[in-house]
Motif scaffolding. Structure first.
Motif, PDB file in Angstrom:
ATOM      1  N   GLY A 143       0.824  -1.199   0.000  1.00 10.77           N
ATOM      2  CA  GLY A 143       0.000   0.000   0.000  1.00 10.77           C
ATOM      3  C   GLY A 143       0.856   1.245   0.000  1.00 10.77           C
ATOM      4  N   SER A 144       0.177   2.380   0.009  1.00 13.99           N
ATOM      5  CA  SER A 144       0.834   3.678  -0.095  1.00 13.99           C
ATOM      6  C   SER A 144       1.782   3.941   1.064  1.00 13.99           C
ATOM      7  CB  SER A 144      -0.231   4.777  -0.137  1.00 13.99           C
ATOM      8  OG  SER A 144       0.357   6.043  -0.004  1.00 13.99           O
ATOM      9  N   GLY A 158      -2.908   4.907   5.098  1.00 15.14           N
ATOM     10  CA  GLY A 158      -4.314   5.063   4.743  1.00 15.14           C
ATOM     11  C   GLY A 158      -4.922   3.897   4.019  1.00 15.14           C
ATOM     12  N   THR A 159      -4.109   2.888   3.689  1.00 18.40           N
ATOM     13  CA  THR A 159      -4.636   1.713   2.991  1.00 18.40           C
ATOM     14  C   THR A 159      -5.388   0.822   3.972  1.00 18.40           C
ATOM     15  OG1 THR A 159      -2.775   1.735   1.448  1.00 18.40           O
ATOM     16  CG2 THR A 159      -4.043  -0.317   1.608  1.00 18.40           C
ATOM     17  N   THR A 160      -6.583   0.383   3.582  1.00 16.89           N
ATOM     18  CA  THR A 160      -7.351  -0.548   4.406  1.00 16.89           C
ATOM     19  C   THR A 160      -6.914  -1.970   4.091  1.00 16.89           C
ATOM     20  OG1 THR A 160      -9.263   0.932   4.482  1.00 16.89           O
ATOM     21  CG2 THR A 160      -9.669  -1.385   4.960  1.00 16.89           C
ATOM     22  N   VAL A 161      -6.489  -2.690   5.112  1.00 15.61           N
ATOM     23  CA  VAL A 161      -6.033  -4.071   4.918  1.00 15.61           C
ATOM     24  C   VAL A 161      -6.865  -4.991   5.800  1.00 15.61           C
ATOM     25  CG1 VAL A 161      -3.691  -3.338   4.352  1.00 15.61           C
ATOM     26  CG2 VAL A 161      -4.247  -3.948   6.710  1.00 15.61           C
ATOM     27  N   VAL A 162      -6.982  -6.239   5.365  1.00 16.88           N
ATOM     28  CA  VAL A 162      -7.699  -7.251   6.136  1.00 16.88           C
ATOM     29  C   VAL A 162      -6.693  -8.278   6.627  1.00 16.88           C
ATOM     30  CG1 VAL A 162      -9.451  -9.060   6.072  1.00 16.88           C
ATOM     31  CG2 VAL A 162      -9.827  -6.916   4.850  1.00 16.88           C
ATOM     32  N   LEU A 163      -6.638  -8.460   7.954  1.00 18.08           N
ATOM     33  CA  LEU A 163      -5.744  -9.433   8.572  1.00 18.08           C
ATOM     34  C   LEU A 163      -6.559 -10.679   8.905  1.00 18.08           C
ATOM     35  CD1 LEU A 163      -3.938  -7.051  11.102  1.00 18.08           C
ATOM     36  CD2 LEU A 163      -3.214  -7.659   8.794  1.00 18.08           C
ATOM     37  N   THR A 164      -6.042 -11.824   8.503  1.00 20.77           N
ATOM     38  CA  THR A 164      -6.723 -13.091   8.766  1.00 20.77           C
ATOM     39  C   THR A 164      -5.848 -13.953   9.665  1.00 20.77           C
ATOM     40  OG1 THR A 164      -7.788 -12.958   6.599  1.00 20.77           O
ATOM     41  CG2 THR A 164      -7.799 -15.103   7.682  1.00 20.77           C
ATOM     42  N   SER A 204       0.217  -3.566  14.755  1.00 19.46           N
ATOM     43  CA  SER A 204       1.447  -2.815  14.469  1.00 19.46           C
ATOM     44  C   SER A 204       1.975  -3.138  13.085  1.00 19.46           C
ATOM     45  CB  SER A 204       2.523  -3.135  15.513  1.00 19.46           C
ATOM     46  OG  SER A 204       2.120  -2.717  16.798  1.00 19.46           O
ATOM     47  N   PHE A 205       2.460  -2.096  12.405  1.00 19.06           N
ATOM     48  CA  PHE A 205       3.123  -2.235  11.108  1.00 19.06           C
ATOM     49  C   PHE A 205       4.589  -1.901  11.351  1.00 19.06           C
ATOM     50  CE2 PHE A 205      -1.198  -2.078   9.968  1.00 19.06           C
ATOM     51  CZ  PHE A 205      -1.360  -2.525   8.675  1.00 19.06           C
ATOM     52  N   PRO A 242       1.594   5.547   7.870  1.00 17.21           N
ATOM     53  CA  PRO A 242       2.679   5.832   6.916  1.00 17.21           C
ATOM     54  C   PRO A 242       3.887   4.937   7.210  1.00 17.21           C
ATOM     55  CG  PRO A 242       1.765   7.859   7.808  1.00 17.21           C
ATOM     56  CD  PRO A 242       1.198   6.747   8.624  1.00 17.21           C
ATOM     57  N   GLY A 243       4.659   4.638   6.156  1.00 14.50           N
ATOM     58  CA  GLY A 243       5.845   3.803   6.355  1.00 14.50           C
ATOM     59  C   GLY A 243       6.635   3.655   5.078  1.00 14.50           C
TER      60      GLY A 243
END
Length: 579
Positions: free
Chosen positions: A258-259, A263-269, A280-281, A303-304
């Motif tokens: 992602g950017s 701001g990117t929506t992610v789905v964690l499974t 945490s990222f 952001p990262g």
């Protein structure tokens, strides 16, 4: 006839007297001389032949109430003076705040009780067992209140009764923890006075009562979700859920890039994700996250840069990490060309940076008809239909770029052309009236470009007609497209074959037939330079009326849209005979 009494109401009252008693009977017609309670006269009021109101005097025991009149004295009806009740005890002297417990009141003069009160609240119910005992059901209440009994003799003294509050739990924080136990938990609620135990499910634990509204407890080991309860002398509280959590695990993150701006929506499974306290990222907290279920979390990436490990923390611990890659945000420098027709369909080249992987090209929010990513710095796109000035943006895994301006140009339209005809040789100056003519790049007569043209305004162009033949469509082309066509006719140069008659009087008025070709668009006929009136009969014939003239031969000139033709000396003015 002597008066008679059938009833009195009430039939009893306090020994201090002053009770208003209604006497019902007959014969209260004669003059009533007295009303007596026993031997003691009372004050009274005769309301009717059948009713008297009397104020009971002080007294004791049971006495006969009589009415005396001038006609005699009535029968007697008993009235009882009752002593004020006295309470000596209530047992038990405490109970739950919800009420409902049965208590025994002991005292004297309790017979005929009309009310039992706990503070200002009436007992739920009561039974007078004897003159010395009443059984009552306590109503709901709070604190310590005075219990009293009321009889016709008055209201008793009060004896103390204490409401004990059942503890209530409103929250447990945290409401989850590891299966191994050991978590310090704050219990919040009410009635934490005299706490005897705190339990997690059926397991008691150590605790400290901080106040009547707060307890600190140490969660014992356990599994699943259990109810936390608090017990006091007042009872056991409601339960509040506490969940023992296993260590979470992650199996995937989608999308996995992602950017860099976040701001990117992610789905964690994964598993055991319920009650997540942190996502945490690479050590940076997610901007926000929502636990959808025990197997799914939706998070907003912060952001990262580069590739980082995404982890989830719950009361059960911190999960393994799954990789997530930050992609730079694309940027645009230019679009070329920067304008095009409102119908779209033209190809433009976008120049910028970080364009690799772009998933969409938008013209003011409308997707390009198609696009090709040529490189990390260039995209070729086909413009969709649109209007006005819009921002062109691109969307990639890294986010949405800045916008560059692109102008939609409306298709030009022609309304009027003047003149509508001209000579084959061209050279006629033509005025075109219409709309959206600004920026015209071409004016065509048929397929032939105008010799020259000038855009006077968005609604007018002046053009010089090129050489041509027949009738053609005149069109205007701008960046917005090509206009509708207006007809323009090329007219051949006229010819004159004959003039009849060839002579006439000086005063004019002679009708002259001119025969030739290309005469349809005749604009003027002159005799020796003097304009004559005329009628176009056909393409081969014009009839003109000679104007006055001087004696001698003059040239006839016929002018059409195709040009002019001259019959040299074609008509002779002849003087008439003199007398």
């Amino acid at each position: 006839m002597s008066p008679t009494i059938t009833s009195i109401s009430p039939t009893s009252g306090p020994v201090s007297g002053n009770t208003s008693v209604t006497i019902t009977g007959t014969g209260f017609v004669s003059i009533v001389t007295n009303v007596k309670f026993g031997a003691v006269a009372a004050s009274f009021t005769v309301h009717s032949p059948t009713q008297i109101t009397a104020i009971a005097p002080p007294g004791t025991g049971t006495v006969q109430v009589t009415v005396s009149a001038t006609s005699g004295t009535s029968n007697g009806v008993p009235y009882t003076y009752q002593a004020v009740p006295v309470l000596s005890s209530v047992s038990p002297n405490q109970g739950t705040s919800t009420g409902g417990n049965t208590v025994t009141l002991t005292g004297t003069n309790l017979a005929g009780a009309t009310a039992v009160s706990f503070g200002a609240t009436a007992a739920t119910s009561f039974t007078v067992n004897s003159a010395t005992q009443i059984t009552a059901v306590a109503p709901a209440g709070a604190g310590t209140v005075q219990v009293t009994v009321t009889t016709p003799g008055g209201t008793s003294n009060g004896v103390s009764y204490t409401y004990i509050v059942i503890p209530t739990l409103t929250s447990v924080s945290p409401n989850q923890g590891p299966a191994a136990g050991g978590t310090t938990v704050i219990l919040t609620g009410t009635g934490f006075v005299g706490v005897t135990n705190v339990k997690f499910g059926a397991v008691a634990t150590s605790f400290t009562v901080n106040s009547a509204t707060q307890i600190t407890a140490i969660a014992p080991p356990g599994t699943g979700t259990v109810q936390v309860t608090v017990s006091t002398a007042g009872g056991t509280s409601n339960g509040v859920s506490y969940t023992y959590s296993a260590v979470p695990t992650l199996t995937s993150v989608s999308p996995n890039q992602g950017s860099a701006a976040g701001g990117t929506t992610v789905v964690l499974t994964g598993t055991n994700l319920a009650g997540a306290t942190a996502v945490s990222f690479g050590g940076v907290a997610a901007s926000s996250f929502t636990v959808n279920s025990a197997t799914q979390i939706t998070a907003i990436a912060p952001p990262g840069t580069g590739t980082v490990q995404v982890t989830v923390s719950t009361a059960g611990g911190t999960s393994n990490g799954v990789s997530y890659t930050y992609i730079a945000v694309p940027s645009l420098v230019s679009v070329s060309p920067a304008s095009g027709p409102a119908a779209g369909g033209n190809t433009v080249v976008l120049t910028g940076a970080n364009l690799t992987g772009v998933t969409a090209v938008l013209f003011g929010g409308v997707a390009a008809s198609s696009f090709t990513v040529n490189s990390g710095t260039q995209i070729t796109a086909v413009v969709p239909a649109g209007v006005g000035t819009v921002l062109v943006t691109v969307v990639g895994p890294g986010g949405t770029s800045n916008g560059v301006l692109y102008d939609y140009i409306a298709v030009p339209a022609l309304i009027l052309i003047s003149p509508t005809a001209g000579p084959l040789a061209g050279g006629t100056t033509v005025t075109l009236i219409g709309t959206n003519l600004t920026g015209a790049t071409a004016v065509l007569f048929g397929a032939t470009a105008a010799t020259s043209f000038t855009v006077n305004s968005a609604t007018q162009i002046t053009a010089v007609a090129p050489a041509g033949t027949g009738t053609v469509q005149v069109t205007v082309t701008t960046v917005g497209g090509t206009s509708n066509g207006l007809f323009y006719s090329y007219i051949a140069v006229p010819t004159l074959i004959s003039v009849n008659p060839t002579a006439g009087p000086l005063v004019g008025g002679t009708s002259v037939t001119l025969t030739g070709t290309g005469l349809t668009t005749t604009q003027s006929v002159t005799f020796g330079g003097v304009v004559a009136s005329f009628t176009v009969v056909s393409d081969t014939q014009v009839v003109a009326v000679t104007p006055p003239g001087a004696a001698g031969a003059v040239d006839i000139v016929v002018t059409t849209s195709g040009g002019s033709v001259t019959a040299t000396g074609g008509f002779t003015y002849v003087a008439g005979p003199s007398i």
